[in-house]
Design a protein around this motif. Structure first.
Motif, short mmCIF file in Angstrom:
data_model
loop_
_atom_site.label_atom_id
_atom_site.label_comp_id
_atom_site.label_asym_id
_atom_site.label_seq_id
_atom_site.Cartn_x
_atom_site.Cartn_y
_atom_site.Cartn_z
N VAL A 115 0.82 -1.20 0.00
CA VAL A 115 0.00 0.00 0.00
C VAL A 115 0.86 1.26 0.00
CG1 VAL A 115 -1.90 -1.17 1.13
CG2 VAL A 115 -0.22 0.02 2.52
N SER A 116 2.16 1.13 0.28
CA SER A 116 3.06 2.27 0.16
C SER A 116 3.46 2.52 -1.28
CB SER A 116 4.32 2.05 1.01
OG SER A 116 3.99 1.98 2.38
N GLY A 117 3.10 1.59 -2.17
CA GLY A 117 3.39 1.78 -3.59
C GLY A 117 4.71 1.23 -4.04
N LYS A 149 -2.07 8.21 -3.39
CA LYS A 149 -3.42 8.75 -3.24
C LYS A 149 -4.21 8.02 -2.16
CE LYS A 149 -3.74 10.34 -8.03
NZ LYS A 149 -4.53 10.32 -9.29
N LEU A 150 -3.77 6.81 -1.85
CA LEU A 150 -4.41 6.02 -0.80
C LEU A 150 -3.35 5.59 0.21
CD1 LEU A 150 -6.80 3.64 -2.79
CD2 LEU A 150 -7.50 5.38 -1.15
N GLY A 151 -3.54 5.95 1.45
CA GLY A 151 -2.65 5.51 2.52
C GLY A 151 -3.39 4.62 3.49
N ASP A 186 12.07 4.84 1.50
CA ASP A 186 11.70 4.09 0.29
C ASP A 186 10.45 4.64 -0.40
OD1 ASP A 186 13.89 2.48 0.45
OD2 ASP A 186 12.85 0.76 1.33
N PRO A 187 9.30 4.81 0.29
CA PRO A 187 8.14 5.35 -0.41
C PRO A 187 8.33 6.80 -0.87
CG PRO A 187 7.68 5.09 1.94
CD PRO A 187 8.96 4.40 1.67
N ALA A 247 3.16 8.01 9.66
CA ALA A 247 4.09 8.83 8.87
C ALA A 247 4.39 8.16 7.53
CB ALA A 247 5.39 9.04 9.65
N ILE A 248 4.56 6.85 7.53
CA ILE A 248 4.80 6.13 6.27
C ILE A 248 3.59 6.24 5.36
CG2 ILE A 248 5.19 3.84 5.28
CD1 ILE A 248 6.79 3.15 7.79
#
Length: 637
Positions: A195-197, A444-446, A468-469, A519-520
């Motif tokens: 989910v962090s992409g 766009k989604l966290g 990284d993200p 925060a991530i």
């Protein structure tokens, strides 16, 4: 807003509980005498091999034709072979050969097997089926025969022997890594990386692989001993190393030719092989015990026995359980008489003027192996406005998390969106490919999940997991991303953020770890933040602090928040509107004040009535024994 800090003592307490920590593993190793003996033995062999030219009395190829097949003497403590070579010198230089071939073979086996196991375990599906069949075929073939074939085709030599032995053990590494990866890919830190992409390659080799270091170390130590045995066997058969290169297997081959008249020649290489292989196997077992914490000391076992319940305690607990069952039956009867058979229609407040997320007519189903389609979420429609906190309430299995996973495109295998749409800021998400969704997740989604410690990778620093993200979504340099990571930690209330970037998750308390996870999730500047039971694992004080943080971030960043929770208090404190889900259906949506003071659906009334209060003392809270539909009809099960 009040924040908590973690001092050195508080930071070291979670670390002491970290079973896989290096300090804790070494602490266990120190209490394993056999493992310590193995470590000392291996260290001595390594030193002998490394300083062979200084220790050996003669060069490995030096001959003494005046003392051919001589017994032990002052000049030759272990005697000589049929060419006049000093056996002690041969033995010392052969130790170097054994370690070089063994380490090289294990490296080759890992180089082939580890990536294969990672990809098969992570990708699954047809990749896993075909790869598993290949591993089965390879395991069915005798390993020594594979070595024969490789040597017969490529010839004899150190590098060829290393490749041949590495090929023999590569499938063992692949099978082990695949099995562990199948488990690791289901853990929250992997889902958080999704989910962090992060790309699949970054997740597999950057997130999953570092968590396999412990099992790989254990397997490597064991297979290092096995590789030395295989090298000795091949050299004994004359198929391993060239004759001019000393090896324990070659020494045994020479000794076998003279076992009748000079039987002592087989003892030095034989003992060397047994001691080395046994020490490596014991070392592997010891590392495994240290990493898993499997062994317990006598003091720990005594303490466990002291804490064991007595028979009287067990009988008392049984009687208490019977009393609770009686109270439950009475409570269910009372609930059935209070809740009406019908209820008014679904109440929904007007849509937010700027809708950022819209779920329309969502239907999620699971495909069973027998062909039956089981509905999990049915005809659900929901909107969330910018700057709004939408609470999603319902019991376990009501479909809350499944709805969140459908929005993220992370539904488990066998579950799919049968119909409906999900629009994020006007963009349709349903039907998008994994590559397309990767640019949306994290940016766009966290998402923030339930367990803050499981949400973070235990083998990476907090800074690495924030950097990284940031680099993926914003293309920052490493230094710029690190500076931004410190700013994010500071924004979520982590004191001394710049210095804490180099700390690991176990050095953070639960509340601080959850702040790191938030925060991530904010690293990509998302439009919607999904909190999936994000505060349920925290104590009440820390929970309140995290909720205050979410409210502050909502006001500061203007993002929408979906707060999935079981806690009515959390919904009342932090949500603007609340949606009630039950059995995959949306029963009621209303602003938080109206829902708590004037609930319309009978299930909502029963849900609120089950919440414990100071003036309502019962042994067991009332439960609903029937099935309720969205229109308020009660159906007996």
């Amino acid at each position: 807003m009040t924040t908590s800090t973690v001092g050195p003592a508080a930071a070291s307490a979670p670390a002491a509980r970290q079973a896989s920590g290096i300090r804790q593993a070494w602490g266990r190793l120190r209490h394993q005498p056999v493992t310590l003996a193995a470590i000392i033995t291996v260290a001595i062999i390594v030193l002998i091999a490394a300083f062979a030219p200084l220790i050996a009395p003669y060069a490995p190829g030096e001959t003494d034709f005046t003392a051919v097949l001589a017994g032990p003497s002052a000049e030759h403590p272990l005697g000589t072979d049929d060419f006049g070579h000093d056996i002690l010198s041969q033995l010392i230089y052969a130790a170097r050969t054994a370690l070089v071939v063994g380490v090289g073979s294990v490296f080759v086996a890992m180089l082939i097997g580890v990536p294969m196991g990672l990809i098969l375990g992570y990708k699954g599906g047809w990749y896993d089926r075909i790869g598993s069949r290949v591993m089965d075929i390879a395991d069915a073939m005798p390993g020594i025969m594979i070595g024969f074939v490789v040597i017969a085709i490529l010839g004899r030599g150190t590098l060829i022997l290393i490749f041949a032995i590495g090929l023999i053990f590569s499938m063992n590494f692949a099978r082990m890594v695949r099995a562990i990866t199948l488990t690791e890919r289901k853990k929250l830190y992997v889902e958080s990386a999704h989910v962090s992409g992060l790309r699949n390659r970054q997740i597999v080799f950057g997130q999953v692989l570092p968590n396999l270091v412990g099992p790989l170390a254990v397997q490597g130590a064991v297979f290092l001993g096995n590789a030395i045995k295989v090298e000795a066997a091949l050299s004994f058969l004359g198929l391993g190393l060239p004759d001019d290169q000393p090896s324990w297997g070659g020494m045994l081959r020479v000794a076998a030719e003279h076992q009748v008249d000079h039987p002592w020649m087989a003892l030095p290489p034989g003992i060397a092989i047994v001691v080395t292989v046994l020490a490596l196997n014991l070392l592997g077992d010891g590392i495994n015990d240290a990493l898993s914490g499997a062994r317990t000391t006598r003091k720990q076992r005594k303490k466990a026995r002291a804490l064991a319940p007595s028979l009287a305690d067990v009988e008392k607990a049984r009687q208490s359980a019977e009393a609770r069952e009686t109270a439950t039956d009475a409570a269910q009867a009372a609930t059935a008489s209070v809740i009406p058979a019908t209820a008014s229609a679904l109440i929904t407040t007007p849509l937010h003027p700027e809708t950022v997320l819209a779920v329309r007519d969502m239907r999620i189903v699971a495909d069973r192996p027998d062909g039956e389609v089981v509905p999990l979420v049915t005809d659900l429609s929901l909107t969330v406005g910018r700057g709004e906190i939408m609470g999603l309430l319902g019991e376990s299995g009501s479909g809350k998390s499944m709805l969140a996973k459908s929005i993220l495109g992370l539904l488990p295998a066998g579950v799919r969106v049968e119909s409906g749409s999900v629009e994020l800021a006007g963009e349709e998400l349903v039907g998008r490919t994994e590559r397309q969704l990767r640019s949306i997740r994290g940016k766009k989604l966290g998402v923030v999940f339930q367990n803050p410690q499981a949400n973070l990778s235990p083998v990476h620093t907090v800074g690495r997991q924030l950097v990284d993200p940031l680099r993926v979504h914003h293309g920052m340099s490493k230094k710029a991303a690190r500076d931004q990571a410190a700013d994010l930690l500071d924004m979520v209330g982590v004191k001394d953020a710049a210095n804490r970037l180099d700390q690991y998750p176990h050095q953070f308390s639960g509340g601080m770890a959850q702040r790191v996870a938030i925060a991530i999730a904010l690293a990509g500047d998302p439009d919607v933040l999904i909190l999936d039971e994000a505060t349920s694992a925290l104590d009440v004080t820390t929970q309140s602090q995290v909720l205050d943080l979410v409210l502050d971030l909502r006001d500061k960043l203007g993002m929408a928040v979906i707060n999935i929770t079981h806690d009515l208090g959390v919904a009342a404190e932090a949500c603007d509107r609340v949606a009630i889900m039950y059995h995959g259906e949306l029963l009621e949506v209303n602003d938080v004040f109206s829902l708590f003071h004037e609930p319309h659906h009978p299930y909502t009334k029963a849900l609120l009535a089950s919440h414990p209060t100071a003036d309502h003392k019962v042994d067991r809270l009332p439960t609903i024994a029937d099935f309720v539909t969205a229109d308020g009809e009660w159906i007996a099960r």
